[in-house]
Design a protein around this motif. Structure first.
Motif, PDB file in Angstrom:
ATOM      1  N   UNK A  82       0.810  -1.219   0.000  1.00  0.00           N
ATOM      2  CA  UNK A  82       0.000   0.000   0.000  1.00  0.00           C
ATOM      3  C   UNK A  82       0.839   1.262   0.000  1.00  0.00           C
TER       4      UNK A  82
ATOM      5  N   UNK B 286      -5.459  11.325   4.668  1.00  0.00           N
ATOM      6  CA  UNK B 286      -4.437  12.106   3.949  1.00  0.00           C
ATOM      7  C   UNK B 286      -4.725  13.596   3.940  1.00  0.00           C
TER       8      UNK B 286
ATOM      9  N   UNK C 226       0.072   9.808  -2.999  1.00  0.00           N
ATOM     10  CA  UNK C 226       0.243   9.215  -1.671  1.00  0.00           C
ATOM     11  C   UNK C 226       1.246  10.014  -0.836  1.00  0.00           C
TER      12      UNK C 226
ATOM     13  N   UNK D 184       0.015  16.162  -0.210  1.00  0.00           N
ATOM     14  CA  UNK D 184      -1.023  16.174  -1.236  1.00  0.00           C
ATOM     15  C   UNK D 184      -2.201  17.082  -0.872  1.00  0.00           C
ATOM     16  N   UNK D 185      -2.592  17.061   0.380  1.00  0.00           N
ATOM     17  CA  UNK D 185      -3.743  17.871   0.792  1.00  0.00           C
ATOM     18  C   UNK D 185      -3.417  19.358   0.715  1.00  0.00           C
TER      19      UNK D 185
ATOM     20  N   UNK E  73      -6.198  10.168  -3.616  1.00  0.00           N
ATOM     21  CA  UNK E  73      -6.810   9.033  -2.939  1.00  0.00           C
ATOM     22  C   UNK E  73      -5.965   8.687  -1.738  1.00  0.00           C
ATOM     23  N   UNK E  74      -6.487   7.839  -0.928  1.00  0.00           N
ATOM     24  CA  UNK E  74      -5.826   7.645   0.359  1.00  0.00           C
ATOM     25  C   UNK E  74      -4.540   6.859   0.207  1.00  0.00           C
ATOM     26  N   UNK E  75      -3.777   6.892   1.266  1.00  0.00           N
ATOM     27  CA  UNK E  75      -2.487   6.184   1.292  1.00  0.00           C
ATOM     28  C   UNK E  75      -2.681   4.720   0.905  1.00  0.00           C
ATOM     29  N   UNK E  76      -3.731   4.152   1.410  1.00  0.00           N
ATOM     30  CA  UNK E  76      -3.976   2.745   1.098  1.00  0.00           C
ATOM     31  C   UNK E  76      -4.869   2.663  -0.118  1.00  0.00           C
ATOM     32  N   UNK E  77      -4.347   2.067  -1.165  1.00  0.00           N
ATOM     33  CA  UNK E  77      -5.127   2.050  -2.398  1.00  0.00           C
ATOM     34  C   UNK E  77      -6.301   1.068  -2.311  1.00  0.00           C
ATOM     35  N   UNK E  78      -6.371   0.368  -1.215  1.00  0.00           N
ATOM     36  CA  UNK E  78      -7.459  -0.599  -1.098  1.00  0.00           C
ATOM     37  C   UNK E  78      -8.660   0.005  -0.375  1.00  0.00           C
ATOM     38  N   UNK E  79      -8.589   1.288  -0.067  1.00  0.00           N
ATOM     39  CA  UNK E  79      -9.680   1.898   0.676  1.00  0.00           C
ATOM     40  C   UNK E  79     -10.919   2.027  -0.215  1.00  0.00           C
TER      41      UNK E  79
ATOM     42  N   UNK F   8      -2.043  12.250   7.853  1.00  0.00           N
ATOM     43  CA  UNK F   8      -1.457  10.930   8.143  1.00  0.00           C
ATOM     44  C   UNK F   8      -0.873  10.306   6.880  1.00  0.00           C
TER      45      UNK F   8
ATOM     46  N   UNK G   2      -4.431  -4.161   6.562  1.00  0.00           N
ATOM     47  CA  UNK G   2      -3.581  -4.904   5.635  1.00  0.00           C
ATOM     48  C   UNK G   2      -2.410  -4.077   5.099  1.00  0.00           C
TER      49      UNK G   2
ATOM     50  N   UNK H  31      -7.970   3.762   8.867  1.00  0.00           N
ATOM     51  CA  UNK H  31      -7.244   4.019   7.630  1.00  0.00           C
ATOM     52  C   UNK H  31      -6.639   5.425   7.696  1.00  0.00           C
ATOM     53  N   UNK H  32      -5.419   5.587   7.212  1.00  0.00           N
ATOM     54  CA  UNK H  32      -4.777   6.909   7.294  1.00  0.00           C
ATOM     55  C   UNK H  32      -5.584   7.991   6.580  1.00  0.00           C
TER      56      UNK H  32
ATOM     57  N   UNK I 176      -2.160  -4.148  -1.323  1.00  0.00           N
ATOM     58  CA  UNK I 176      -3.246  -3.447  -2.021  1.00  0.00           C
ATOM     59  C   UNK I 176      -4.342  -4.446  -2.397  1.00  0.00           C
ATOM     60  N   UNK I 177      -5.548  -3.978  -2.430  1.00  0.00           N
ATOM     61  CA  UNK I 177      -6.656  -4.839  -2.821  1.00  0.00           C
ATOM     62  C   UNK I 177      -7.212  -5.669  -1.680  1.00  0.00           C
ATOM     63  N   UNK I 178      -6.521  -5.709  -0.552  1.00  0.00           N
ATOM     64  CA  UNK I 178      -7.013  -6.486   0.594  1.00  0.00           C
ATOM     65  C   UNK I 178      -7.981  -5.620   1.384  1.00  0.00           C
TER      66      UNK I 178
ATOM     67  N   UNK J 186     -11.881   0.001   9.513  1.00  0.00           N
ATOM     68  CA  UNK J 186     -11.908   1.053   8.491  1.00  0.00           C
ATOM     69  C   UNK J 186     -11.617   2.453   9.050  1.00  0.00           C
TER      70      UNK J 186
ATOM     71  N   UNK K 150       0.020  -3.139   8.966  1.00  0.00           N
ATOM     72  CA  UNK K 150      -0.097  -1.688   8.949  1.00  0.00           C
ATOM     73  C   UNK K 150      -0.385  -1.250  10.372  1.00  0.00           C
TER      74      UNK K 150
END
Lengths: 606, 310
Positions: A164, A481, B274, B278-279, B304-310, A418, A463, A478-479, A466-468, A475, A185
């Motif tokens: 990620x 941004x 990421x 960015x903000x 998009x968020x740091x985690x691309x799985x969000x 974050x 996780x 999650x960071x 990516x994709x997980x 939830x 993470x």
């Protein structure tokens, strides 16, 4: 009959002691494989060392390990993976000892151990490996429902791109190579709250808002009609009342403080003398201070960032203070400290003597309504809260900043970002391991889509791949941004100034000294000719020159590698490191920084 | 021998053993043995490649002692011995002088076409201008002479490029003399204009961009140099946002070109979604877009968020 002389409590104790010793020896020998060597049943084991003792982590890892150990090619090759979990307190000692003696586990979490910072000496570089796809991500194993871009990256992309954070967490800037594979993470810092208490606190506020005579705690917290933010922290608006009636979490600093006030009232009414609004501790204190710093400091930063490098270093912080670019009397700075103290006033008495575990326990025992900690405590807290004799629901929210119309909103309205957060539990491969291929194979498995999904589901941790999908309750961790990244380095870098700053700050937020006393002590320490800012500047100069020399060592090592033909890629890395070496400029950036702030004064020397 | 007196056999035996052991501690140099030298050399490289310079120092010494002076193995092991001596711990005056002496010996002995010579000279420059131990004195002037020799003798090579970079960095020792600093940076800039195809041009332009700003407040030159580095490809692609942020600020605050600034804020949002900035980049872009709506389009790609799985 006379009892034999040897039959006495001392003998009994000695037998227990000796027996315990034998059992310990047996366990250690069994775990390290020594026993198997003696009995001729030696087994090849990939040892996986970590310090994550939080509930859920070990169990989840064990599930993944069992799945891996059952794979046909692993069975056929006759080895297995075994985890070794060591308490954070002893991790450093354990790993240092084994690194130096050449017996370190094949995989170990990087960090904590001082010797582990000598990365290139003890750990295997992974640059070549992370450029290839993860073999466990196949057309069959990666779910079809994922977005095509993510799916293709998982199956065909380099392994590093399947993380990620793009494997930033495994990259060593100094050595220009990858040395660790994160498997999870850490997640973000969040406010945990007891939904029941917050509901009761909201009800109390609603009740007293319309009372004929409002109690003092409401009067002082709310801005009176026609008043300004100097008269209170938040206005009494229809939105506030709507929020009080609803179930939304605490979303502004003013509301946090108002609810905290109300929680003292709840404690009084319910005769719960041990109930406090926020389960503070020495750990929590630093979290608040770090998290609120960007929010409150950012309006002062652009002028101080002399090198435009996007961060504020300790020298810029000192220089900015000494030349009047910022001061402890600036509104945002005073507001920052006032906020810390105000929030800390809702911690339990003596919170500076409490640690993280005690704070967590207070929250679980329902003697605190709120707790600030990271995602790593989440699964344990959720589980324990639901298992209490009187179970309670836990809510999670981001640390609130001043909302519109509230005190300090004018300059402190952005949350801390974050986005710089990287992945966690970085596993490094021991250089002397004789199970390197097997260890890498396990890391491939653990960080594959399937492996990491299993791990995330079982552990309740976020996780790394990516994709997980994270679990629903994770939830909120999650960071985020959106927000501000930089702050003044008020914690400085060390020396007497840092010691005085920390000591006085704790006294101030603990309510033992006034802001004037705090500022006077810190400014005296900073201005001190022998031990103040000048000395720190000179010490930083020595450190900067040492960093340059260390970078030269990296350059020399890469040169040896490519000149001797050991590593064909070393030449490319040499010229990447050269940029850093040139930019460090023999430590002269430090002298230039001084000149920019104090053009007429000689660079300090001690 | 009187009765009861202990027999002298044991002390005699121990003395004999000690004498035998001491024969191995003589000052004689080991005999030349190319094969063994190569084994020691290989082990030494392995140790040096993992930063174990104290062990490497011993092994390079063993290899050098067994190799024929002037031969390839001797040159390689002397270079290794000097490097290991430079970096072994703890550094002190004697160890640094020894390392420097070994590099100087190579510099005198090696032919001009030796692949080791430019690196030996560059290392001599570095060992002289770095502070190697507390109390060490640096000599930037002398270091510069070594860099100049490499730049002039190996013209058109990557060694000359590296030396040109070192000469410019060497000028930064004279912090209190901005004209000298400027001359040093401009010398590198002219060099790069003459050699645009240098394989490390991106590294050197980046260095110039960094220093034109920080040492001379010359935003125009700094921005232009960073632009060249970006065009050629930044070395640290993962930290490209960092350079874009710096360029955006420079364009906005120093070059008075908000639209140019906005283009770099946009690059952070679109190329480094990421990144930690960015903000703030998006806020800055949108603020500028309000002022220049005709010149700045709406950004399509939101962070998009740091985690691309969000």
């Amino acid at each position: 009959m006379k009892k034999p002389e040897w039959l006495n409590p001392n003998t009994f104790g000695a037998v227990i002691l000796f027996g315990s010793f034998l059992v310990s020896i047996w366990i250690v020998m069994a775990q390290t494989g020594t026993l198997d060597r003696f009995t001729g049943r030696e087994e090849r084991v990939v040892r996986f060392l970590h310090w994550q003792l939080e509930p859920g982590f070990r169990e989840a890892l064990e599930v993944v390990i069992r799945g891996y150990n059952a794979l046909p090619h692993v069975q056929e090759a006759g080895y297995r993976v075994q985890q070794i979990a060591i308490s954070e307190k002893f991790y450093s000692q354990f790993l240092n000892t084994h690194l130096i003696s050449g017996t370190a586990p094949d995989l170990s979490t990087m960090g904590k151990a001082s010797l582990a910072s000598q990365v290139d000496q003890f750990y295997e570089p992974l640059a070549a490996i992370v450029e290839n796809p993860n073999p466990y991500n196949t057309e069959e194993s990666v779910p079809d429902h994922l977005p095509e871009e993510i799916r293709r990256t998982l199956i065909d992309g380099p392994w590093r791109e399947t993380f990620a954070d793009g494997l930033v967490s495994g990259y060593n800037e100094q050595l220009k190579n990858y040395y660790a594979i994160p498997v999870s993470n850490w997640g973000s810092i969040r406010f945990y709250y007891n939904r029941g208490y917050i509901r009761r606190a909201k009800d109390v506020v609603l009740e007293v808002l319309d009372a004929e005579e409002r109690p003092a705690w409401v009067e002082t917290r709310l801005i009176p009609e026609g008043g300004t933010t100097e008269d209170g922290w938040l206005p009494d608006t229809p939105e506030l009342r709507e929020w009080l009636r609803g179930e939304e979490s605490i979303d502004t600093l003013g509301r946090l403080l108002l609810i905290s006030d109300a929680l003292w009232e709840v404690a009084r009414r319910e005769n719960r003398p041990f109930l406090v609004p926020i389960s503070g501790s020495s750990y929590t204190r630093d979290l608040f201070a770090d998290r609120y710093a960007p929010t409150f400091h950012h309006s002062l930063l652009e002028a101080v960032d002399k090198d435009h490098d996007s961060g504020i270093g300790a020298l810029e912080t000192f220089g900015g203070w000494a030349t009047g670019m910022w001061s402890f009397r600036d509104e945002p700075i005073e507001a920052y400290f006032e906020t810390l103290r105000e929030v800390a006033s809702h911690f339990p008495r003596g919170f500076l003597g409490l640690d993280r575990e005690q704070a967590n326990r207070r929250f679980i025992m329902q003697n605190a309504a709120m707790l600030l900690t990271g995602a790593w405590d989440a699964s344990g807290i959720f589980k324990l809260a639901s298992e209490q004799a009187n179970p309670f629901e836990v809510g999670v929210a981001v640390l609130p900043v001043p909302g519109a119309g509230e005190r300090f909103h004018e300059f402190a309205n952005q949350p801390p970002s974050e986005a710089a957060q990287t992945l966690g539990v970085p596993m490094a491969l021991f250089k002397l391991s004789d199970m390197k291929d097997e260890a890498i194979d396990f890391l491939h498995y653990l960080t594959s889509h399937h492996g990491n999904q299993t791990f995330a589901e079982q552990s309740g941790w976020l996780p790394a791949t990516i994709g997980v999908e994270p679990t629903e309750e994770m939830r909120p961790f999650m960071p985020e941004t959106r927000g501000i990244i930089s702050s003044l380095r008020l914690n400085f870098v060390g020396g007497n100034v840092a010691t005085v700053y920390r000591g006085q700050l704790y006294l101030f937020i603990g309510g033992d000294i006034t802001y004037d006393e705090f500022v006077q002590s810190v400014e005296e320490a900073m201005a001190d000719e022998r031990m103040g800012v000048n000395r720190l500047w000179a010490e930083q100069f020595a450190r900067d020159r040492q960093v340059d020399r260390n970078t030269q060592m990296s350059l020399s090592t890469e040169a040896i590698r490519f000149l001797s033909g050991i590593d064909a890629d070393a030449e490319e890395r040499y010229y990447q490191i050269l940029q850093r070496s040139l930019t460090l400029s023999n430590g002269n950036n430090n002298r230039m920084m001084w000149r920019r702030f104090f053009p007429d004064e000689p660079h300090p020397e001690f | 021998m009187p009765p009861g007196h202990p027999t002298p056999l044991i002390p005699i035996f121990l003395l004999a053993v000690a004498a035998w052991l001491l024969t191995g501690c003589g000052g004689r140099a080991p005999a030349l043995d190319e094969e063994r030298a190569l084994v020691f050399l290989s082990d030494a490289h392995t140790e040096a490649s993992v930063f174990n310079y104290n062990r490497a120092y011993d092994l390079y010494g063993q290899a050098r002692a067994r190799a024929e002076r002037g031969g390839d193995t001797w040159i390689e092991s002397t270079f290794g011995l000097a490097t290991a001596g430079w970096h072994r711990l703890p550094p002190n005056r004697a160890s640094i002088l020894e390392a420097r002496g070994l590099f100087e010996e190579l510099a005198e002995l090696l032919p001009e076409n030796s692949s080791y010579l430019p690196r030996v000279l560059l290392n001599l420059g570095r060992i002289i201008e770095l502070r190697n131990f507390p109390g060490d004195t640096v000599d930037p002037e002398l270091a510069r002479t070594y860099y100049e020799r490499v730049r002039d003798k190996w013209e058109g090579t990557i060694h000359a490029d590296e030396a040109a970079g070192r000469i410019a960095a060497n000028a930064l020792h004279y912090v209190d003399d901005p004209e000298r600093v400027r001359a040093g940076l401009e010398e590198l800039e002219s060099y790069l204009e003459r050699r645009p195809d240098s394989p490390i041009a991106n590294v050197l332009w980046y260095f110039l961009g960094d220093k034109y700003w920080f040492f001379l407040d010359d935003a125009e030159k700094s921005f232009a140099a960073l632009e060249r580095s970006v065009e050629l490809g930044l070395v640290e692609r993962a930290r490209a946002w960092h350079t874009f942020w710096r360029m955006a600020r420079m364009a906005r605050e120093n070059l008075n070109d908000p639209v140019l600034a906005a283009s770099y804020y946009a690059r952070i949002v679109q190329e480094a979604p990421r990144s930690p900035r960015v903000h703030e980049a998006l806020l800055a872009y949108n603020e500028l877009r309000e002022r220049y709506p005709d010149e700045l389009p709406e950004l399509e790609s939101l962070p998009f968020t740091l985690l691309r799985n969000d």
